[in-house]
Motif scaffolding. Structure first.
Motif, PDB file in Angstrom:
ATOM      1  N   ALA A 165       0.747  -1.166   0.122  1.00 40.74           N
ATOM      2  CA  ALA A 165      -0.026  -0.038   0.078  1.00 40.74           C
ATOM      3  C   ALA A 165       0.806   1.283   0.111  1.00 40.74           C
ATOM      4  O   ALA A 165       1.752   1.281   0.682  1.00 40.74           O
ATOM      5  N   GLY A 166       0.587   2.253  -0.721  1.00 41.00           N
ATOM      6  CA  GLY A 166       1.097   3.559  -0.805  1.00 41.00           C
ATOM      7  C   GLY A 166       2.419   3.325  -1.629  1.00 41.00           C
ATOM      8  O   GLY A 166       3.287   4.266  -1.514  1.00 41.00           O
ATOM      9  N   GLY A 167       2.646   2.185  -2.211  1.00 35.17           N
ATOM     10  CA  GLY A 167       4.057   2.150  -2.881  1.00 35.17           C
ATOM     11  C   GLY A 167       5.048   1.921  -1.938  1.00 35.17           C
ATOM     12  O   GLY A 167       6.321   2.220  -2.293  1.00 35.17           O
ATOM     13  N   ALA A 208       0.635  12.429 -11.826  1.00 33.95           N
ATOM     14  CA  ALA A 208      -0.316  11.593 -11.235  1.00 33.95           C
ATOM     15  C   ALA A 208       0.342  11.016 -10.090  1.00 33.95           C
ATOM     16  O   ALA A 208      -0.276  10.860  -9.364  1.00 33.95           O
ATOM     17  N   ARG A 209       1.811  11.025 -10.134  1.00 29.38           N
ATOM     18  CA  ARG A 209       2.235  10.646  -9.045  1.00 29.38           C
ATOM     19  C   ARG A 209       2.183  11.460  -7.775  1.00 29.38           C
ATOM     20  O   ARG A 209       1.944  10.832  -6.601  1.00 29.38           O
ATOM     21  N   GLU A 210       2.168  12.626  -8.172  1.00 25.29           N
ATOM     22  CA  GLU A 210       1.952  13.626  -6.843  1.00 25.29           C
ATOM     23  C   GLU A 210       0.546  13.389  -6.291  1.00 25.29           C
ATOM     24  O   GLU A 210       0.298  13.463  -5.040  1.00 25.29           O
ATOM     25  N   ALA A 211      -0.447  13.214  -7.008  1.00 30.49           N
ATOM     26  CA  ALA A 211      -1.827  13.201  -6.642  1.00 30.49           C
ATOM     27  C   ALA A 211      -2.118  11.645  -5.886  1.00 30.49           C
ATOM     28  O   ALA A 211      -2.556  11.594  -4.853  1.00 30.49           O
ATOM     29  N   ASP A 212      -1.654  10.770  -6.571  1.00 30.85           N
ATOM     30  CA  ASP A 212      -1.943   9.293  -5.858  1.00 30.85           C
ATOM     31  C   ASP A 212      -0.926   8.033  -6.336  1.00 30.85           C
ATOM     32  O   ASP A 212      -1.016   7.604  -7.498  1.00 30.85           O
ATOM     33  N   PRO A 213       0.077   8.112  -5.600  1.00 31.19           N
ATOM     34  CA  PRO A 213       1.377   7.364  -5.931  1.00 31.19           C
ATOM     35  C   PRO A 213       0.789   5.769  -6.414  1.00 31.19           C
ATOM     36  O   PRO A 213       1.455   5.240  -7.205  1.00 31.19           O
ATOM     37  N   HIS A 214      -0.120   5.283  -5.709  1.00 31.34           N
ATOM     38  CA  HIS A 214      -0.628   3.765  -5.992  1.00 31.34           C
ATOM     39  C   HIS A 214      -1.277   3.702  -7.367  1.00 31.34           C
ATOM     40  O   HIS A 214      -0.753   2.899  -8.160  1.00 31.34           O
ATOM     41  N   LEU A 215      -1.850   4.745  -7.642  1.00 36.03           N
ATOM     42  CA  LEU A 215      -2.558   4.610  -9.351  1.00 36.03           C
ATOM     43  C   LEU A 215      -1.626   5.130 -10.120  1.00 36.03           C
ATOM     44  O   LEU A 215      -1.689   4.249 -11.082  1.00 36.03           O
ATOM     45  N   ALA A 216      -0.783   5.907  -9.963  1.00 32.37           N
ATOM     46  CA  ALA A 216       0.293   6.304 -10.706  1.00 32.37           C
ATOM     47  C   ALA A 216       1.114   5.429 -11.037  1.00 32.37           C
ATOM     48  O   ALA A 216       1.430   5.025 -12.474  1.00 32.37           O
ATOM     49  N   GLU A 217       1.269   4.361 -10.174  1.00 33.24           N
ATOM     50  CA  GLU A 217       2.622   3.467 -10.480  1.00 33.24           C
ATOM     51  C   GLU A 217       1.918   2.328 -11.373  1.00 33.24           C
ATOM     52  O   GLU A 217       2.679   1.462 -11.939  1.00 33.24           O
TER      53      GLU A 217
END
Ligand SMILES: Cc1cc2nc3c(=O)[nH]c(=O)nc-3n(C[C@H](O)[C@H](O)[C@H](O)COP(=O)(O)OP(=O)(O)OC[C@H]3O[C@@H](n4cnc5c(N)ncnc54)[C@H](O)[C@@H]3O)c2cc1C
Length: 559
Positions: free
Chosen positions: A291-293, A434-443
């Motif tokens: 979770a959260g990368g 996108a990574r700044e907004a939500d790392p899990h989704l961005a990755e």
């Protein structure tokens, strides 16, 4: 605006229209790469995949985008050079999916030391060679670490650790990389891409292969094409047999398995290469953030692999055995202070390498990872061998051969057109924001994360976990069905998310709930929903029972 669509029905409808320049058979990384290369050159392209995108070998790899230090030791400098070149291209073209990953090579001393000193010296030379062959392009060279510095990366290493090497490679999510390539071909270049659609026959015109008969699950479809590319990996000989009439037997399958254990058991913040003392090879020990990368975040695992053994079983159903698990546990436990046991194994996956047979070698580990492109008398192009890392180069070569078959004006135009070397994959654009907004989704979705964020804003329950204890969210299952052509429960749990590879039994326990979520989106009747659950649970149970592993739903959290 996208040029094409990634909706299965719309793509199926496209398949039945007109004549394609190129029809690709097989939706692993190789076939997806061929479709993208052909479509990017302006060729009218279709691809059919018998099961799901990446459901063959391309979802069961070690997930490394690497030159392969080991191939250098075998003297295969060109293969390493090319692979390292491709690694750099992938880091640039798919920055959301391909990440730099440092690797530790621990060196042990004392009686029974895992790496004898002279081997360690040879390894040192290999590390320099790796940097010089292209490893350095990543911006860092290898270095030697004292035991304390090595333990800072992997505190579980045993007492005999003397020192270690540190070098750099890259890691990806193999199934999502394949999907990103397939979606780029469809959405950005208009290719018709269809999963769960198998070639059962080839069509001929005047002795030339001119298309194929496809079983779509709801009937058959005739697809006409000027050239057909066979990118079916392990099954390449079966498709060649449809063309040539006899089975050529050129592929020699080699099985490789991985096990996933709770990250807490290893606590490695980087990957490690652990030599197998009884064998002339080594295994990877790779952390997979939760979770959260974050490593240590919910659902974090470390996966360990791979084995490399000759395989003569059913190629449609490779299974991990008790011997396979014991081999990996024995190897890793020689490096650790506290042993890991079969009860710690949360998941396993077994893949088959489609190696090109070489009658002179008895060890599959010695067989070449190079690729081979051939054109039959009937004009069908077959591409086999290679690695996940080098898929783009393989695709370029295969399309080169297809263009030669096409000839004429089409061939000339395609020869001069766009290369995929600098072609960004779907999600690359906008990934930093996108990574700044939500790392899990961005990755996982890169610049396309905004769509999932909007779906969650409209229904906040979609932010809840898809499988308790794992980092995936409910929105990802719906997105997979709506925008990523997932049509089965297994597509969602094994490949769109990688939940099954992190915690098999937890996914089986959640299968009913996930199927209910998908049923509305995919229009399943209650009978179909129940059947999806039953089939998924049976496959998961078999995966646990064949190696005789205990049931496990214990997941790792931060500790
Ligand atoms: C254990 C293991 C670890 C590995 N680790 C790495 C690694 O870390 N890095 C790396 O670079 N490489 C790695 N590799 C190699 C890499 O995974 C493979 O080279 C690559 O995935 C092969 O892709 P493919 O598309 O050729 O085959 P596949 O992914 O098997 O695709 C072939 C597809 O063809 C489809 N198909 C078959 N018959 C038909 C038909 N009649 N009609 C339609 N479709 C059909 C199948 O369903 C399948 O999806 C590893 C391999 C293994 C086994």
């Amino acid at each position: 605006m996208p040029l094409g669509t990634f909706d299965r029905n719309e793509n199926l409808a496209l398949l039945g229209t007109g004549t394609f320049d190129v029809l690709v058979i097989g939706g692993g990384i190789t076939g997806a790469g061929v479709a993208l290369d052909a479509a990017a050159r302006g060729l009218r392209t279709a691809l059919v995949e018998r099961d799901d995108f990446a459901s063959g070998t391309s979802s069961k790899s070690s997930k490394l985008v690497h030159g392969g230090l080991r191939y250098l030791q075998n003297g295969d400098i060109r293969l390493v050079y090319e692979a390292l070149h491709e690694r750099q291209r992938l880091l640039r073209n798919a920055p959301h999916l391909v990440k730099v990953l440092p690797f530790l090579i621990p060196v042990f001393t004392g009686k029974g030391g895992i790496i004898p000193k002279q081997v360690a010296r040879a390894l040192g030379s290999a590390m320099w060679m790796y940097d010089l062959t292209g490893g350095i392009r990543i911006g860092k060279v290898h270095k030697r670490l004292k035991a304390d510095a090595a333990r800072a990366h992997m505190p579980t290493l045993g007492e005999r650790l003397a020192w270690a090497y540190l070098y750099y490679d890259a890691q990806t999510d193999d199934a999502r990389l394949t999907l990103a390539v397939a979606r780029t071909a469809a959405l950005d270049f208009g290719a018709a891409m269809v999963n769960h659609a198998a070639v059962t026959e080839l069509r001929r015109e005047g002795g030339r292969v001119a298309g194929a008969v496809i079983d779509t699950g709801a009937g058959t479809l005739d697809v006409r094409a000027r050239v057909v590319v066979n990118a079916t990996g392990l099954w390449a000989d079966d498709v060649r047999a449809l063309d040539e009439g006899t089975h050529p037997h050129t592929i020699r399958p080699a099985k490789g398995i991985h096990i996933a254990v709770p990250w807490d058991k290893v606590r490695n913040d980087i990957a490690a290469v652990v030599p197998v003392s009884k064998d002339r090879r080594s295994i990877f020990v790779v952390p997979w953030a939760g979770a959260g990368g974050e490593l240590g975040g919910e659902g974090s695992v470390t996966y360990i692999g791979t084995t490399d053994t000759d395989y003569d079983g059913d190629v449609d159903d490779p299974q991990c055995t008790a011997d396979d698990v014991a081999y990996l546990l024995d190897a890793i436990n020689r490096s650790l202070a506290e042993p890991i046991g079969p009860g710690d194994v949360l998941a396993t996956w077994a893949g088959l390498r489609p190696l090109v047979a070489d009658a002179t070698s008895s060890r599959t580990a010695d067989l070449s990872r190079r690729h081979l492109v051939t054109t039959s008398e009937g004009g069908m192009v077959t591409v086999t061998g290679g690695k996940l890392t080098t898929y783009r180069e393989m695709a370029e070569d295969a399309v080169g051969a297809a263009v030669a078959v096409l000839g004429g004006d089409i061939g000339r135009r395609a020869r001069r057109s766009r290369s995929t070397r600098k072609l960004p994959l779907r999600g690359a654009e906008g990934w930093t924001e996108a990574r700044e907004a939500d790392p899990h989704l961005a990755e996982r979705y890169g610049g396309e994360s905004g769509v999932l964020a909007a779906m969650t804003a409209a229904d906040p329950t979609l932010a809840e976990p898809l499988v308790p204890g794992l980092p995936y969210r409910r929105v990802e299952a719906l997105y997979a069905a709506r925008y990523e052509m997932a049509t089965t429960l297994d597509d969602v749990l094994s490949r769109r998310t990688r939940a099954r590879l992190r915690a098999r039994d937890a996914t089986a326990a959640a299968a009913d709930d996930v199927a209910t979520l998908l049923a509305g989106e995919l229009g399943w009747s209650e009978a179909e929903r129940a059947d999806q659950v039953a089939r998924y649970r049976a496959a998961a149970a078999r995966e646990r029972e064949v190696p005789g592993l205990p049931e496990s739903v214990v997941l790792t959290g931060g500790s």
